[in-house]
Design an enzyme around this catalytic site. Structure first.
Site, short mmCIF file in Angstrom:
data_model
loop_
_atom_site.label_atom_id
_atom_site.label_comp_id
_atom_site.label_asym_id
_atom_site.label_seq_id
_atom_site.Cartn_x
_atom_site.Cartn_y
_atom_site.Cartn_z
N ASN A 11 3.08 -6.44 0.76
CA ASN A 11 2.65 -5.29 1.55
C ASN A 11 1.69 -5.76 2.66
OD1 ASN A 11 0.96 -3.11 2.40
ND2 ASN A 11 1.66 -1.91 0.67
N ASP A 71 -2.03 -4.18 -8.04
CA ASP A 71 -1.13 -3.04 -8.20
C ASP A 71 -1.98 -1.80 -8.06
OD1 ASP A 71 1.78 -2.47 -8.78
OD2 ASP A 71 0.79 -1.06 -10.13
N SER A 72 -1.54 -0.89 -7.23
CA SER A 72 -2.41 0.23 -6.87
C SER A 72 -1.60 1.47 -6.60
CB SER A 72 -3.24 -0.16 -5.64
OG SER A 72 -2.40 -0.70 -4.64
N LYS A 177 -13.75 0.79 5.16
CA LYS A 177 -12.82 0.95 4.03
C LYS A 177 -12.93 -0.25 3.10
CE LYS A 177 -8.14 1.51 2.38
NZ LYS A 177 -6.73 1.24 2.56
P1 ITT Z 1 3.27 -5.36 -3.64
O1 ITT Z 1 3.81 -4.90 -4.99
O2 ITT Z 1 4.10 -6.44 -3.02
O3 ITT Z 1 1.81 -5.69 -3.68
P2 ITT Z 1 3.61 -2.56 -2.93
O4 ITT Z 1 3.34 -1.77 -1.69
O5 ITT Z 1 4.96 -2.35 -3.58
O6 ITT Z 1 3.41 -4.12 -2.61
P3 ITT Z 1 2.30 -1.33 -5.20
O7 ITT Z 1 3.50 -1.36 -6.09
O8 ITT Z 1 0.96 -1.68 -5.80
O9 ITT Z 1 2.47 -2.33 -3.96
O10 ITT Z 1 2.22 0.11 -4.53
C1 ITT Z 1 1.03 0.55 -3.96
C2 ITT Z 1 1.29 1.78 -3.10
O11 ITT Z 1 0.20 2.69 -3.27
C3 ITT Z 1 1.29 1.39 -1.63
O12 ITT Z 1 2.60 1.09 -1.18
C4 ITT Z 1 0.70 2.62 -0.98
O13 ITT Z 1 1.70 3.59 -0.78
C5 ITT Z 1 -0.27 3.15 -2.04
N1 ITT Z 1 -1.62 2.58 -1.80
C6 ITT Z 1 -2.29 1.66 -2.56
N2 ITT Z 1 -3.46 1.35 -2.02
C7 ITT Z 1 -3.57 2.06 -0.89
C8 ITT Z 1 -4.54 2.15 0.12
O14 ITT Z 1 -5.63 1.39 0.10
N3 ITT Z 1 -4.31 2.99 1.12
C9 ITT Z 1 -3.20 3.74 1.18
N4 ITT Z 1 -2.20 3.71 0.29
C10 ITT Z 1 -2.39 2.87 -0.76
#
Ligand code: ITT
Length: 194
Positions: A11, A71-72, A177
């Site tokens: 990401n 993971d978030s 942020k």
């Molecule tokens: P990786 O697994 O490769 O790290 P991903 O985007 O698929 O990339 P996640 O499965 O952890 O990662 O999904 C996290 C989603 O949650 C992310 O795509 C955003 O839509 C949201 N998210 C997490 N942190 C955020 C933030 O700081 N600001 C805005 N949206 C966030």
């Protein structure tokens, strides 16, 4: 020469934040692309921590580098905690970030301001090729706004209102942020253990 630390995420928004939050640590940060790592990690976990562990351990194993993964996601009270661990795929894998934001706004169009509480959560895991693992978690509380505003950040930032700023996390300065976000808190807790 510094040791390398692999940023285990695809990401671009997370990569940018990792680089800023980790700028002072004595490691050379490298990306999956730079390490020519193109394995796909299937996120089968039921929690942020389980999924962050899957990513960090598999990338560390594949590259023989220590790896930090995140993971978030966002948990919205009025949606019973959705999208949670499915934040990246909410509404289907083909939606863009802004289409996902619109979907949430549509689902919440009849929810009053008092009932729009939400939080971002992040689990951070650092895994070494020898099996050592560290982990940490962080949260940032906010409110789902009624329309998107702001150009910074990524994902759900344009609708995540921070009451103490009266601005969304896409409107505040990225430095700000990266001081108070779920990701920044989790990373700050883990750095002293590195
Ligand atoms: P990786 O697994 O490769 O790290 P991903 O985007 O698929 O990339 P996640 O499965 O952890 O990662 O999904 C996290 C989603 O949650 C992310 O795509 C955003 O839509 C949201 N998210 C997490 N942190 C955020 C933030 O700081 N600001 C805005 N949206 C966030």
């Amino acid at each position: 020469m510094n040791h390398k630390l692999l940023l285990g995420t695809s990401n671009p928004g997370k990569i940018k934040e990792f680089k800023q939050i980790l700028q002072d640590i004595p490691y050379e940060l490298t990306t999956l692309k730079e390490a020519s790592c193109n394995i796909e990690v299937i996120e089968t976990g039921k929690t942020f921590l389980e999924n962050a562990t899957l990513k960090a351990t598999q990338y560390a194993h594949a590259t023989k580098l220590p790896c930090i993964s995140d993971d978030s996601g966002i948990e919205i009270d009025a949606l019973n905690g959705r999208p949670g661990i499915y934040s990246a795929r909410y509404g289907g894998p083909d939606l863009s970030d802004s289409e996902r934001v619109e979907l949430i706004l549509e689902e919440m169009k009849n929810i009053s301001i008092e009932k729009r509480q939400a939080r971002f959560k992040a689990a951070i895991v650092i895994a070494w090729p020898n099996g050592k693992i560290l982990n940490s978690e962080g949260t940032m509380e906010g409110i789902i706004n009624f329309s998107p505003t702001g150009e910074n950040g990524f994902g759900y930032d344009p609708i995540f209102l921070l009451p103490e700023f009266g601005k969304t996390s896409a409107e505040i300065n990225p430095d700000e942020k990266n001081k108070l976000s779920h990701r920044a808190k989790a990373i700050r807790n883990i750095i002293p253990l590195l």
